[in-house]
Design an enzyme around this catalytic site. Sequence first.
Site, PDB file in Angstrom:
ATOM      1  N   CYS B  91       0.836  -1.190   0.000  1.00  0.00           N
ATOM      2  CA  CYS B  91       0.000   0.000   0.000  1.00  0.00           C
ATOM      3  C   CYS B  91       0.878   1.250   0.000  1.00  0.00           C
ATOM      4  O   CYS B  91       0.575   2.229   0.658  1.00  0.00           O
ATOM      5  CB  CYS B  91      -0.975  -0.014   1.168  1.00  0.00           C
ATOM      6  SG  CYS B  91      -0.230  -0.455   2.717  1.00  0.00           S
ATOM      7  N   GLY B  92       1.947   1.202  -0.748  1.00  0.00           N
ATOM      8  CA  GLY B  92       2.764   2.389  -0.937  1.00  0.00           C
ATOM      9  C   GLY B  92       3.379   2.872   0.356  1.00  0.00           C
ATOM     10  O   GLY B  92       3.808   2.074   1.185  1.00  0.00           O
TER      11      GLY B  92
END
Lengths: 85, 291
Positions: B91-92
């Site tokens: 998720c970055g």
Amino acid sequence: MPLHFELVTPAKLVRSEDVHMVVVPGTEGEFGVLEGHAPFMSTIADGALKVYRTENGAPEEIRITGGFAEVGDAGLTVLAEHVSE
Amino acid sequence: MASLKELKGRINSVKSTQKITKAKQMVAAAKLRKAQAAAEAARPYAQRLAEVMGSLSSKITVSENSPKLLAGTGSDQVHLLVVANSDKGLCGAFNSNIVRAARAKAIELEAAGKTVLFYLIGRKGRAVIRREYPKQIAHMFDTTDVREPGFNEAERVADELVAMYEAGKFDVAHLFYSKFRSALVQEPTSQQIIPVPAPKAAAVQADAVTEYEPDEEEILAALLPRYLKTQLFGALLENAASEQGASMTAMDNATRNAGDLIKKLTIVYNRTRQAAITTELVEIIAGAEAL
């Protein structure tokens, strides 16, 4: 005149409807709320709310824990942490 | 230059990575919708409770006899940083942004001579904080066994926090989570949760005299832990929505990057193939001419 009754839990709005009367098990004794009740706040003992849809009908029971009741101009609002119908 | 076989292998491996990122992106998009709906559904309760708290706290004055959750312990030496992360990656920069905010706060507090403790929710972010502050982790709350952090988790966290607070383990608690602005923007946020900051009082109606049963202070004392739970629950929901949003954006980028990479590799592959064919032809022609 009906009483506007709302039952809210953290997860969702469980009830929002017009009823005749609700009997609430307050920590200092049960109390019934009809339309036009004076502004009032109370904590609720763990127990069952009795919702009377009509004057003579049988009540519907909703068990709640961790509750709090607020009566204002908008009607009765019950905040409860857990509700089981 | 890489051989044809090697290039083909690389193209295939990037293609399968792209499949994964694309699948994760679609999963995140679906989960985001659900998380947003959950956050939406939690709003009425939080709003009402905040209103009630506001009108109550405007009626009583904070003194030494007030509940400790509201008045504080009288000192602010030990700070507890409650850091809410997710359990899954992909998720970055979602988790590292939250951890970075918490670390900035920790450094600031330590510079001021305070003691800093950590309370970690979620699996990600543990490693970083454990490396930086190995002896200062008060507790790691595990959410790996539940699918979506819900009110039950918030309740357990709040109970543990209150117990620790009452045992005098810390004086002030801050909560770190990510606020959901949109699928593209998540804002790492810090918020003081203990002592409970009094919500702003709503406009008090002068004519309506409200009765209280039991009295205001007792109701307030009963509501404070609940208010804490609601705040934690709200933070968990915001975090869940933010995680999915961040995941969606990150995976969208990854999918697009993989596409670009495949295009570039394909061009190189074709060029190499043509060069090989040309060389072969030149060899044949040269051979024929020699005869």
